[in-house]
Design a protein around this motif. Sequence first.
Motif, PDB file in Angstrom:
ATOM      1  N   TYR A   1      -3.095   5.412  -8.067  1.00  0.00           N
ATOM      2  CA  TYR A   1      -2.496   4.985  -6.250  1.00  0.00           C
ATOM      3  C   TYR A   1      -2.584   3.292  -6.109  1.00  0.00           C
ATOM      4  O   TYR A   1      -2.875   2.990  -4.774  1.00  0.00           O
ATOM      5  CB  TYR A   1      -3.241   5.955  -5.617  1.00  0.00           C
ATOM      6  CG  TYR A   1      -5.099   6.155  -6.033  1.00  0.00           C
ATOM      7  CD1 TYR A   1      -5.095   7.389  -6.803  1.00  0.00           C
ATOM      8  CD2 TYR A   1      -5.315   5.847  -4.919  1.00  0.00           C
ATOM      9  CE1 TYR A   1      -6.449   7.897  -7.136  1.00  0.00           C
ATOM     10  CE2 TYR A   1      -6.928   5.909  -5.292  1.00  0.00           C
ATOM     11  CZ  TYR A   1      -7.749   6.844  -6.529  1.00  0.00           C
ATOM     12  OH  TYR A   1      -8.980   6.988  -6.068  1.00  0.00           O
ATOM     13  N   GLY A   2      -3.011   2.589  -6.961  1.00  0.00           N
ATOM     14  CA  GLY A   2      -3.125   1.077  -6.078  1.00  0.00           C
ATOM     15  C   GLY A   2      -4.344   0.114  -6.206  1.00  0.00           C
ATOM     16  O   GLY A   2      -4.386  -0.660  -6.070  1.00  0.00           O
TER      17      GLY A   2
ATOM     18  N   GLU B   1      -3.996  16.236 -13.984  1.00  0.00           N
ATOM     19  CA  GLU B   1      -6.119  16.371 -14.357  1.00  0.00           C
ATOM     20  C   GLU B   1      -5.639  17.612 -16.057  1.00  0.00           C
ATOM     21  O   GLU B   1      -5.857  18.250 -15.498  1.00  0.00           O
ATOM     22  CB  GLU B   1      -6.735  16.474 -13.247  1.00  0.00           C
ATOM     23  CG  GLU B   1      -8.090  16.480 -13.737  1.00  0.00           C
ATOM     24  CD  GLU B   1      -9.449  17.678 -12.917  1.00  0.00           C
ATOM     25  OE1 GLU B   1      -9.660  16.023 -12.485  1.00  0.00           O
ATOM     26  OE2 GLU B   1      -9.369  18.755 -12.198  1.00  0.00           O
TER      27      GLU B   1
ATOM     28  N   ARG C   1      -5.018  20.540 -11.676  1.00  0.00           N
ATOM     29  CA  ARG C   1      -4.413  19.662 -10.361  1.00  0.00           C
ATOM     30  C   ARG C   1      -3.523  18.618 -10.476  1.00  0.00           C
ATOM     31  O   ARG C   1      -3.847  17.757 -11.816  1.00  0.00           O
ATOM     32  CB  ARG C   1      -5.673  19.079  -9.786  1.00  0.00           C
ATOM     33  CG  ARG C   1      -6.856  20.187  -9.325  1.00  0.00           C
ATOM     34  CD  ARG C   1      -7.855  19.036  -9.401  1.00  0.00           C
ATOM     35  NE  ARG C   1      -7.956  18.259  -7.318  1.00  0.00           N
ATOM     36  CZ  ARG C   1      -8.539  19.215  -6.382  1.00  0.00           C
ATOM     37  NH1 ARG C   1      -8.947  20.054  -5.869  1.00  0.00           N
ATOM     38  NH2 ARG C   1      -7.862  19.340  -5.503  1.00  0.00           N
TER      39      ARG C   1
ATOM     40  N   LEU D   1      -2.104  15.168  -8.549  1.00  0.00           N
ATOM     41  CA  LEU D   1      -2.021  14.384  -7.679  1.00  0.00           C
ATOM     42  C   LEU D   1      -0.352  13.323  -7.744  1.00  0.00           C
ATOM     43  O   LEU D   1      -0.145  12.879  -8.685  1.00  0.00           O
ATOM     44  CB  LEU D   1      -2.855  12.783  -7.878  1.00  0.00           C
ATOM     45  CG  LEU D   1      -3.300  11.591  -6.744  1.00  0.00           C
ATOM     46  CD1 LEU D   1      -3.688  13.083  -6.068  1.00  0.00           C
ATOM     47  CD2 LEU D   1      -3.615  11.005  -7.220  1.00  0.00           C
TER      48      LEU D   1
ATOM     49  N   ARG E   1      -6.962  11.143 -15.614  1.00  0.00           N
ATOM     50  CA  ARG E   1      -5.916  11.626 -15.547  1.00  0.00           C
ATOM     51  C   ARG E   1      -4.701  11.226 -16.235  1.00  0.00           C
ATOM     52  O   ARG E   1      -4.673   9.812 -16.921  1.00  0.00           O
ATOM     53  CB  ARG E   1      -5.122  12.004 -14.159  1.00  0.00           C
ATOM     54  CG  ARG E   1      -5.634  12.412 -12.820  1.00  0.00           C
ATOM     55  CD  ARG E   1      -5.355  12.721 -11.722  1.00  0.00           C
ATOM     56  NE  ARG E   1      -6.266  13.231 -10.711  1.00  0.00           N
ATOM     57  CZ  ARG E   1      -6.221  14.407  -9.885  1.00  0.00           C
ATOM     58  NH1 ARG E   1      -5.077  15.042 -10.154  1.00  0.00           N
ATOM     59  NH2 ARG E   1      -6.967  14.704  -9.127  1.00  0.00           N
ATOM     60  N   ARG E   2      -3.866  12.223 -16.514  1.00  0.00           N
ATOM     61  CA  ARG E   2      -2.474  11.324 -17.708  1.00  0.00           C
ATOM     62  C   ARG E   2      -1.091  11.242 -16.395  1.00  0.00           C
ATOM     63  O   ARG E   2      -0.857  12.134 -16.098  1.00  0.00           O
ATOM     64  CB  ARG E   2      -2.143  12.114 -18.325  1.00  0.00           C
ATOM     65  CG  ARG E   2      -3.374  12.474 -19.741  1.00  0.00           C
ATOM     66  CD  ARG E   2      -3.751  10.916 -20.318  1.00  0.00           C
ATOM     67  NE  ARG E   2      -4.534  11.263 -21.316  1.00  0.00           N
ATOM     68  CZ  ARG E   2      -5.520  10.639 -20.973  1.00  0.00           C
ATOM     69  NH1 ARG E   2      -6.613  10.630 -19.711  1.00  0.00           N
ATOM     70  NH2 ARG E   2      -6.633  11.340 -21.745  1.00  0.00           N
TER      71      ARG E   2
ATOM     72  N   MET F   1       0.817  -1.338   0.272  1.00  0.00           N
ATOM     73  CA  MET F   1       0.197  -0.132  -0.853  1.00  0.00           C
ATOM     74  C   MET F   1       0.929   1.492  -0.216  1.00  0.00           C
ATOM     75  O   MET F   1       1.545   1.114   0.530  1.00  0.00           O
ATOM     76  CB  MET F   1      -0.864   0.254   0.999  1.00  0.00           C
ATOM     77  CG  MET F   1      -2.263  -0.722   1.360  1.00  0.00           C
ATOM     78  SD  MET F   1      -2.890  -0.589   2.504  1.00  0.00           S
ATOM     79  CE  MET F   1      -3.218  -0.225   3.266  1.00  0.00           C
ATOM     80  N   THR F   2       0.487   2.103  -0.916  1.00  0.00           N
ATOM     81  CA  THR F   2       1.603   3.487  -1.159  1.00  0.00           C
ATOM     82  C   THR F   2      -0.151   4.325  -0.731  1.00  0.00           C
ATOM     83  O   THR F   2      -0.788   4.043  -0.962  1.00  0.00           O
ATOM     84  CB  THR F   2       1.883   3.075  -2.336  1.00  0.00           C
ATOM     85  OG1 THR F   2       1.221   3.479  -3.216  1.00  0.00           O
ATOM     86  CG2 THR F   2       3.418   2.508  -2.521  1.00  0.00           C
ATOM     87  N   ALA F   3       0.281   5.574   0.027  1.00  0.00           N
ATOM     88  CA  ALA F   3      -0.781   6.301   0.501  1.00  0.00           C
ATOM     89  C   ALA F   3      -0.056   8.131   0.092  1.00  0.00           C
ATOM     90  O   ALA F   3       0.430   9.176   0.999  1.00  0.00           O
ATOM     91  CB  ALA F   3      -1.088   6.666   1.641  1.00  0.00           C
ATOM     92  N   GLN F   4       0.757   8.214  -1.005  1.00  0.00           N
ATOM     93  CA  GLN F   4       1.135   8.750  -1.581  1.00  0.00           C
ATOM     94  C   GLN F   4       0.720   9.593  -2.498  1.00  0.00           C
ATOM     95  O   GLN F   4      -0.315  10.080  -2.730  1.00  0.00           O
ATOM     96  CB  GLN F   4       2.371   8.598  -2.307  1.00  0.00           C
ATOM     97  CG  GLN F   4       2.777   7.083  -2.187  1.00  0.00           C
ATOM     98  CD  GLN F   4       3.740   5.998  -3.300  1.00  0.00           C
ATOM     99  OE1 GLN F   4       5.605   7.168  -3.386  1.00  0.00           O
ATOM    100  NE2 GLN F   4       3.370   5.245  -3.851  1.00  0.00           N
ATOM    101  N   GLY F   5       1.655  11.250  -2.176  1.00  0.00           N
ATOM    102  CA  GLY F   5       1.120  12.053  -2.914  1.00  0.00           C
ATOM    103  C   GLY F   5      -0.476  12.309  -2.987  1.00  0.00           C
ATOM    104  O   GLY F   5      -1.768  12.427  -3.229  1.00  0.00           O
ATOM    105  N   PRO F   6      -0.772  14.398  -2.489  1.00  0.00           N
ATOM    106  CA  PRO F   6      -2.019  14.635  -2.340  1.00  0.00           C
ATOM    107  C   PRO F   6      -2.296  15.088  -3.509  1.00  0.00           C
ATOM    108  O   PRO F   6      -1.415  15.547  -4.756  1.00  0.00           O
ATOM    109  CB  PRO F   6      -1.307  16.149  -1.530  1.00  0.00           C
ATOM    110  CG  PRO F   6      -0.217  16.262  -1.797  1.00  0.00           C
ATOM    111  CD  PRO F   6       0.408  14.836  -1.592  1.00  0.00           C
ATOM    112  N   ASP F   7      -3.469  15.423  -3.707  1.00  0.00           N
ATOM    113  CA  ASP F   7      -3.946  16.048  -5.494  1.00  0.00           C
ATOM    114  C   ASP F   7      -4.216  17.852  -4.538  1.00  0.00           C
ATOM    115  O   ASP F   7      -4.988  18.117  -4.145  1.00  0.00           O
ATOM    116  CB  ASP F   7      -5.725  15.654  -5.390  1.00  0.00           C
ATOM    117  CG  ASP F   7      -6.199  15.718  -6.746  1.00  0.00           C
ATOM    118  OD1 ASP F   7      -5.509  16.817  -7.544  1.00  0.00           O
ATOM    119  OD2 ASP F   7      -8.028  16.380  -6.912  1.00  0.00           O
TER     120      ASP F   7
ATOM    121  N   CYS G   1      -6.009   5.348 -12.268  1.00  0.00           N
ATOM    122  CA  CYS G   1      -6.303   6.196 -10.926  1.00  0.00           C
ATOM    123  C   CYS G   1      -4.456   6.272 -10.193  1.00  0.00           C
ATOM    124  O   CYS G   1      -4.710   7.164 -10.256  1.00  0.00           O
ATOM    125  CB  CYS G   1      -7.152   4.865  -9.656  1.00  0.00           C
ATOM    126  SG  CYS G   1      -5.943   2.902  -9.200  1.00  0.00           S
TER     127      CYS G   1
END
Lengths: 259, 293
Positions: free
Chosen positions: A219-220, A47, A95, A97, A57-58, A2-8, A217
């Motif tokens: 983010y996994g 985004e 935006r 992420l 997103r790209r 699990m990775t919870a990286q990077g805010p939007d 996504c």
Amino acid sequence: MMTAQGPDLEVTVLENREILPGVHSMVFRTHGNVYADSLPGQFLQVEVSPGPFPVTRRPLTIDGLHGDDCVRVVFESVGSGTSMLAFKPVGTSLRILGPLGRGYELRPGGWLLIGGGLGAAGLGFLASRIDCRSVLLGAATSSRLLPLPGLPVLTATEDGSRGTHGLVTDLLGSVEWTAIENVAVCGPVGMMDAVIRQIPERLLGMTQVSTEARMGCGYGVCEGCSLPAAAGGYLKCCTDGPVIPAADIDWERWRGGNT
Amino acid sequence: MTSDIRSWSLWGRKFTSPVMLASGTAGFGLELLERGSLAGTAIVVSKATTLEPREGNPPPRLVETRFGLLNSVGLANPGVDAVMENILPSAAMLPCPLIVNVAGKSEREFAAVVDRLEGSSIPFGYEINVSCPNVAAGGVAFGASPETVDRIARMVREVTDRPFSVKLTPNEGSLTESARAAEEGGANAVTVSNTYLGMRIDWRTGKPLLHRSVGGYSSPAILPMTVARVFTVSSCVDIPVLASGGATCPEDILELLAAGAAMVQVGTRVMRRPDAAAELLTGIKNFLEETLS
């Protein structure tokens, strides 16, 4: 994993330059230092439009950092999303992420960096963090070669318009292998596969490849960006990668498309 | 079933948001929890869980089109034993209830998976997925036959007292007949509906863009199709209808509630905006205040 990286984050386009025909270098001002610790090989999800389309997103590789609060990407305007992005003027709010995914493991010792076409994006960022002894760049033609100023670069073009007339693998004979303890490869799957087969066996375990897959996504969670794993089943490009030890990939399935 | 679009509840429980995270784009909610992205989420619906592990379909699994997304993930999941052992214990940390989505390649597999999940205290209920367009066995074919839906619902009903929804297919058969069959078989809700079967081909080579050729199409563009189906189905069953398909902005959620949905699921939107639920809820509250106060 699990990775919870990077805010939007809402960011501003600070620079948008066409550095090669159809290839853009874009700098985002993030209004913070979220990207300060990002690693070469990590990516961000852009985004492209606040409207309904494109629906995803790209994913773009981080090509470098500028100052405390800016991050740069390089992308080719190829599909609907990247074409829209290519037209964003300076000052546009978007935006992003990130930073997302696993970057290169920055090990000590001499490095050989090998890039194919726009796979060279991000190699300059990597070179700034490791002991870079040599860079091999291959592309179809000279206008597809990304500039990597200040680095010991050997080039090959398929049409002979610059450097060796041939493929990037034709440059492997020129490498001073004794100085090399790590290899980084980034490019189309066929090119990466050819490189992996031709580098000295002792370096296979020290080779990291930067992979690419159609991504949802980033983010996994969506399981969209699968890559065939050597251990069977699939890896997620977004959270198991994008940078993956070459030995962890089932090259035959990936290359063949008979996955 | 008509409802007040300002009050949101399911299976005897009241919620402060009408937004559920649809199966497939939220995992089991744990990655989003770790991101701090579950605010505004009433209920997480998990990725599909099957009896045996499934590695999923070969890539490419995604193709984005001009106006939407085709996916062919193929129910990739570690299997119910691994879900029980490794995932559900962590799901106790979720700030909202979890509905476990259950799939099967035989009619009996659904109840068998639910039976195993009964050993966990975590699930708020189940979503019985008789409508996946991305698998060879089961999938759409189950949901298209009211008799099959009825049998599967009855088998699930026998092994659990927890509420469950049956996720129906828009691709084949009659949604209303399958919804009625689910209700008669003991389901406590129906999810209307799943993705639409779609395909893209590279005309230069004649080859499909997805490895498995066809996939499930999702898009803001399918919203009117979901509105029509929710409207129709909710008028012919007495159990709640969970809307799923195309909801992207706050007004979409309100429209689906007005069509008769008890709650609304968002999926594809979450892939782009991990914080979609919170953003949607803020918008919904603003619209309700402006419009209905």
